[in-house]
Design a protein around this motif. Structure first.
Motif, PDB file in Angstrom:
ATOM      1  N   ALA A  30      54.528  35.353  33.717  1.00 32.81           N
ATOM      2  CA  ALA A  30      54.157  36.503  33.433  1.00 32.81           C
ATOM      3  C   ALA A  30      52.689  35.429  32.159  1.00 32.81           C
ATOM      4  O   ALA A  30      52.126  35.385  32.083  1.00 32.81           O
ATOM      5  N   PHE A  31      51.486  36.928  32.839  1.00 31.54           N
ATOM      6  CA  PHE A  31      49.997  36.611  32.642  1.00 31.54           C
ATOM      7  C   PHE A  31      49.952  37.394  31.314  1.00 31.54           C
ATOM      8  O   PHE A  31      50.771  38.482  31.160  1.00 31.54           O
ATOM      9  N   HIS A  78      43.003  32.846  28.344  1.00 35.58           N
ATOM     10  CA  HIS A  78      41.553  31.913  28.112  1.00 35.58           C
ATOM     11  C   HIS A  78      42.111  30.210  28.727  1.00 35.58           C
ATOM     12  O   HIS A  78      40.999  29.793  28.653  1.00 35.58           O
ATOM     13  N   GLU A  79      43.048  30.318  28.619  1.00 42.92           N
ATOM     14  CA  GLU A  79      43.595  28.920  28.739  1.00 42.92           C
ATOM     15  C   GLU A  79      43.198  28.447  30.277  1.00 42.92           C
ATOM     16  O   GLU A  79      42.375  27.743  30.719  1.00 42.92           O
ATOM     17  N   LEU A  80      42.916  29.676  31.547  1.00 41.29           N
ATOM     18  CA  LEU A  80      42.538  29.655  32.960  1.00 41.29           C
ATOM     19  C   LEU A  80      41.223  29.586  32.713  1.00 41.29           C
ATOM     20  O   LEU A  80      40.537  28.517  33.780  1.00 41.29           O
ATOM     21  N   ILE A  81      40.476  30.605  31.998  1.00 41.57           N
ATOM     22  CA  ILE A  81      38.761  30.196  32.027  1.00 41.57           C
ATOM     23  C   ILE A  81      38.051  29.237  31.541  1.00 41.57           C
ATOM     24  O   ILE A  81      37.453  28.007  32.838  1.00 41.57           O
ATOM     25  N   ARG A  98      37.012  45.262  29.287  1.00 41.67           N
ATOM     26  CA  ARG A  98      37.258  44.291  29.842  1.00 41.67           C
ATOM     27  C   ARG A  98      38.561  44.076  30.684  1.00 41.67           C
ATOM     28  O   ARG A  98      39.039  43.560  29.932  1.00 41.67           O
ATOM     29  N   ASP A  99      38.466  44.217  31.330  1.00 42.19           N
ATOM     30  CA  ASP A  99      40.200  43.826  32.522  1.00 42.19           C
ATOM     31  C   ASP A  99      39.782  41.626  32.251  1.00 42.19           C
ATOM     32  O   ASP A  99      38.822  41.274  32.459  1.00 42.19           O
ATOM     33  N   GLY A 100      41.179  41.553  31.433  1.00 40.35           N
ATOM     34  CA  GLY A 100      40.869  40.234  31.265  1.00 40.35           C
ATOM     35  C   GLY A 100      41.643  39.340  32.774  1.00 40.35           C
ATOM     36  O   GLY A 100      40.955  38.637  33.083  1.00 40.35           O
ATOM     37  N   GLU A 145      43.132  45.135  39.369  1.00 43.46           N
ATOM     38  CA  GLU A 145      42.117  44.748  38.903  1.00 43.46           C
ATOM     39  C   GLU A 145      41.431  43.491  39.324  1.00 43.46           C
ATOM     40  O   GLU A 145      42.157  43.298  40.529  1.00 43.46           O
ATOM     41  N   ALA A 146      40.882  42.845  38.480  1.00 38.93           N
ATOM     42  CA  ALA A 146      40.392  41.198  38.694  1.00 38.93           C
ATOM     43  C   ALA A 146      39.622  41.089  39.716  1.00 38.93           C
ATOM     44  O   ALA A 146      39.589  40.531  40.273  1.00 38.93           O
ATOM     45  N   ALA A 147      38.529  42.110  39.884  1.00 41.29           N
ATOM     46  CA  ALA A 147      37.694  42.117  41.205  1.00 41.29           C
ATOM     47  C   ALA A 147      37.749  42.780  42.673  1.00 41.29           C
ATOM     48  O   ALA A 147      37.522  42.330  42.691  1.00 41.29           O
ATOM     49  N   SER A 148      39.254  42.921  42.696  1.00 38.21           N
ATOM     50  CA  SER A 148      40.294  42.956  43.754  1.00 38.21           C
ATOM     51  C   SER A 148      40.094  43.392  45.053  1.00 38.21           C
ATOM     52  O   SER A 148      39.913  43.485  46.013  1.00 38.21           O
TER      53      SER A 148
END
Length: 309
Positions: free
Chosen positions: A40-41, A47-50, A112-114, A171-174
């Motif tokens: 789960a996100f 932050h770690e993915l970025i 802002r959406d994470g 979300e996530a600009a989808s």
């Protein structure tokens, strides 16, 4: 959980809490690593993915990226451990900035959406990104994949744009990515219903490019990544990725012609092109020397970065 020692073995791994970062044969594998929570996100994973994509872009030894999940899920969506307040920004982060009339100031970064920050970072990536979807991918678990270039699914994969069933919105600009990938009608059907659907439906709807048995998933993704890493010029691939994605929003093919022309001019004078042509004529593997970290052409980037405001 991978130990600190294991993560540092050979100098090709990075210490993270919610993901694994492993480089082998010039291929970075990012593994979402909260298997007890079905990956789960949460904000740490965001932050770690970025950070992982930042590191990948800066590392010339990374030629391609695979993203997959640890255990039986790819990513089961947002971590719902906060219960009904999971998506309440004010409750979880503190009140956002307010305008004089008391309305929310939507320019406040706290709004802002994470997930969107993750997909925007993937969108800017200079390396090819392959999603190896090993199991359920719901909510952000599927929308984060939309900024990835190629999606390969295990037969065990399941997908769900479940936002309408949770009372929120995609979300996530989808709303930008999904219709461009699968078409507006298919995108709306999946988002209206919010249903969870199998890998075969994802294949038929063009969300994934192939479906393979579970025990062949990572080998299939690695074979493709190795083909890219072994045979192509890194700078050319970086430019191709941005050309293809960014031209999806262009209003006229002349915009593509402008960028194509700059690329042909600059790359046509490069050592890589000399090597590419010579190796072809001499019937030998090419040895491309130009690096993404140092040798991107002077016209890059050709766009103005958008600000959140």
């Amino acid at each position: 959980m991978t130990s600190y020692k294991q993560k540092h073995a050979g100098g090709n791994q990075m210490p993270f809490e919610t993901i694994k970062y492993e480089v082998a044969d010039q291929i970075l594998t990012i593994t979402l690593n909260r298997p007890d929570k079905l990956n789960a996100f949460n904000p740490t994973m965001q932050h770690e993915l970025i950070e992982a994509f930042d590191k990948a872009d800066a590392d010339d030894n990374v030629r391609a990226i695979i993203v997959t999940g640890e255990g039986r899920a790819f990513c089961a969506g947002a971590d719902l451990s906060s219960g009904a307040d999971t998506f309440d920004r004010d409750a979880r982060r503190g009140p956002v900035r307010r305008n004089a009339d008391g309305s929310a100031d939507y320019s406040d970064p706290q709004v802002r959406d994470g997930g969107g920050q993750v997909t925007l970072r993937i969108f800017k990536c200079l390396k090819p990104v392959i999603a190896a979807v090993n199991g359920p991918a719901v909510g952000i678990g599927v929308t984060m994949q939309l900024a990835m270039d190629i999606r390969i699914a295990s037969e065990a994969a399941r997908f769900g744009f479940v936002f309408s069933q949770r009372g929120i919105v995609p979300e996530a600009a989808s709303s930008w990515f999904l219709p461009r990938i699968v078409g507006i009608s298919q995108a709306l059907e999946w988002c209206y219903t919010g249903r969870v659907f199998p890998a075969q439906e994802a294949l038929e709807g063009k969300l994934v490019s192939r479906v393979v048995p579970a025990d062949q998933l990572l080998d299939t993704a690695r074979t493709l990544a190795k083909e890219i890493a072994a045979k192509t010029a890194p700078v050319s691939v970086a430019l191709i990725r941005q050309m293809m994605w960014r031209m999806m929003g262009a209003d006229d093919p002349m915009e593509a012609h402008k960028i194509d022309s700059r690329g042909i001019y600059e790359r046509g004078r490069s050592d890589d092109v000399k090597e590419g042509v010579s190796s072809f004529l001499e019937k030998r593997p090419a040895q491309f020397k130009n690096k993404v970290s140092a040798d991107m052409p002077p016209y890059f980037p050709w766009w103005d970065e958008r600000e959140y405001k």
